[in-house]
Design a protein around this motif. Structure first.
Motif, mmCIF file in Angstrom:
data_model
loop_
_atom_site.group_PDB
_atom_site.id
_atom_site.type_symbol
_atom_site.label_atom_id
_atom_site.label_comp_id
_atom_site.label_asym_id
_atom_site.label_seq_id
_atom_site.Cartn_x
_atom_site.Cartn_y
_atom_site.Cartn_z
ATOM 1 N N VAL A 10 0.854 -1.175 0.000
ATOM 2 C CA VAL A 10 0.000 0.000 0.000
ATOM 3 C C VAL A 10 0.896 1.234 0.000
ATOM 4 C CG1 VAL A 10 -1.758 1.293 1.246
ATOM 5 C CG2 VAL A 10 -1.838 -1.206 1.225
ATOM 6 N N GLN A 11 0.752 2.084 -1.018
ATOM 7 C CA GLN A 11 1.536 3.319 -1.128
ATOM 8 C C GLN A 11 0.804 4.505 -0.526
ATOM 9 O OE1 GLN A 11 4.661 2.008 -1.837
ATOM 10 N NE2 GLN A 11 4.893 3.992 -2.755
ATOM 11 N N GLU A 12 -0.486 4.601 -0.768
ATOM 12 C CA GLU A 12 -1.293 5.722 -0.274
ATOM 13 C C GLU A 12 -2.648 5.205 0.170
ATOM 14 O OE1 GLU A 12 -1.803 8.695 -3.287
ATOM 15 O OE2 GLU A 12 0.327 8.755 -3.762
ATOM 16 N N ILE A 13 -3.169 5.817 1.239
ATOM 17 C CA ILE A 13 -4.516 5.523 1.701
ATOM 18 C C ILE A 13 -5.240 6.850 1.866
ATOM 19 C CG2 ILE A 13 -5.957 4.541 3.527
ATOM 20 C CD1 ILE A 13 -3.697 2.658 4.231
ATOM 21 N N ALA A 14 -6.373 6.990 1.209
ATOM 22 C CA ALA A 14 -7.186 8.199 1.330
ATOM 23 C C ALA A 14 -8.035 8.105 2.604
ATOM 24 C CB ALA A 14 -8.082 8.345 0.104
ATOM 25 N N PRO A 15 -8.557 9.228 3.062
ATOM 26 C CA PRO A 15 -9.453 9.178 4.219
ATOM 27 C C PRO A 15 -10.692 8.318 3.928
ATOM 28 C CG PRO A 15 -8.778 11.439 3.774
ATOM 29 C CD PRO A 15 -8.299 10.603 2.617
ATOM 30 N N LEU A 16 -11.193 7.683 4.952
ATOM 31 C CA LEU A 16 -12.381 6.852 4.826
ATOM 32 C C LEU A 16 -13.549 7.700 4.325
ATOM 33 C CD1 LEU A 16 -13.702 4.069 5.370
ATOM 34 C CD2 LEU A 16 -14.262 4.930 7.650
ATOM 35 N N ARG A 17 -14.308 7.140 3.403
ATOM 36 C CA ARG A 17 -15.503 7.811 2.892
ATOM 37 C C ARG A 17 -16.648 6.804 2.906
ATOM 38 N NH1 ARG A 17 -16.632 6.255 -2.401
ATOM 39 N NH2 ARG A 17 -14.905 5.231 -3.475
ATOM 40 N N PRO A 20 -23.063 6.601 -1.337
ATOM 41 C CA PRO A 20 -24.415 7.120 -1.101
ATOM 42 C C PRO A 20 -25.323 6.129 -0.351
ATOM 43 C CG PRO A 20 -23.706 7.678 -3.295
ATOM 44 C CD PRO A 20 -22.659 6.757 -2.730
ATOM 45 N N ALA A 21 -25.027 4.847 -0.454
ATOM 46 C CA ALA A 21 -25.799 3.824 0.258
ATOM 47 C C ALA A 21 -25.316 3.629 1.696
ATOM 48 C CB ALA A 21 -25.732 2.507 -0.495
ATOM 49 N N GLY A 22 -24.299 4.395 2.118
ATOM 50 C CA GLY A 22 -23.796 4.304 3.484
ATOM 51 C C GLY A 22 -22.755 3.231 3.719
ATOM 52 N N ILE A 23 -22.199 2.667 2.667
ATOM 53 C CA ILE A 23 -21.180 1.617 2.779
ATOM 54 C C ILE A 23 -19.808 2.266 2.915
ATOM 55 C CG2 ILE A 23 -20.087 -0.334 1.583
ATOM 56 C CD1 ILE A 23 -22.815 -0.712 0.149
ATOM 57 N N PRO A 24 -18.990 1.850 3.903
ATOM 58 C CA PRO A 24 -17.653 2.420 4.018
ATOM 59 C C PRO A 24 -16.808 2.065 2.792
ATOM 60 C CG PRO A 24 -17.952 0.655 5.621
ATOM 61 C CD PRO A 24 -19.259 0.847 4.931
#
Length: 108
Positions: A10-17, A20-24
């Motif tokens: 893993v080189q980069e991890i974006a913030p958790l989002r 629209p259905a509420g799935i992480p």
């Protein structure tokens, strides 16, 4: 069939989002480096690949962190607006590198 298995870091991890259905959802970039046999010779391969993990796959990837070698399994799909591909991760297994894997991931 659309099935990809890749040893990568893993080189980069974006913030958790959340979808629209509420799935992480977790967007990340994977780095793969190895030597592969092709046309009777050896070829050094290095690539960065955009990836996404959804639902139950998010927590294991967050726990994995950056620069850890892992085996990723999943499928490829088109990115939004059809520009490039994204690897949808459906399974992750952390790998304890051996000296042979270290050499293939970091060729001289």
């Amino acid at each position: 069939m659309n099935h990809l298995v890749l040893l990568a870091q893993v080189q980069e991890i974006a913030p958790l989002r959340y979808t629209p259905a509420g799935i992480p959802a977790l967007d990340l970039t994977l780095r793969h480096e190895s030597e592969q046999a092709e046309a009777g010779g050896r070829r050094k391969v290095s690539l960065d690949l955009k990836a996404v993990a959804l639902g139950d796959q998010v927590k294991p990837l967050q726990a994995l962190g950056l620069a850890r070698l892992a085996r990723f399994e999943g499928f490829l799909s088109a990115q939004r607006q059809g520009r490039g591909v994204v690897f949808h991760i459906t399974g992750t297994q952390q790998i304890q590198p051996t000296s042979a894997q270290d050499a293939s991931l970091h060729p001289d």
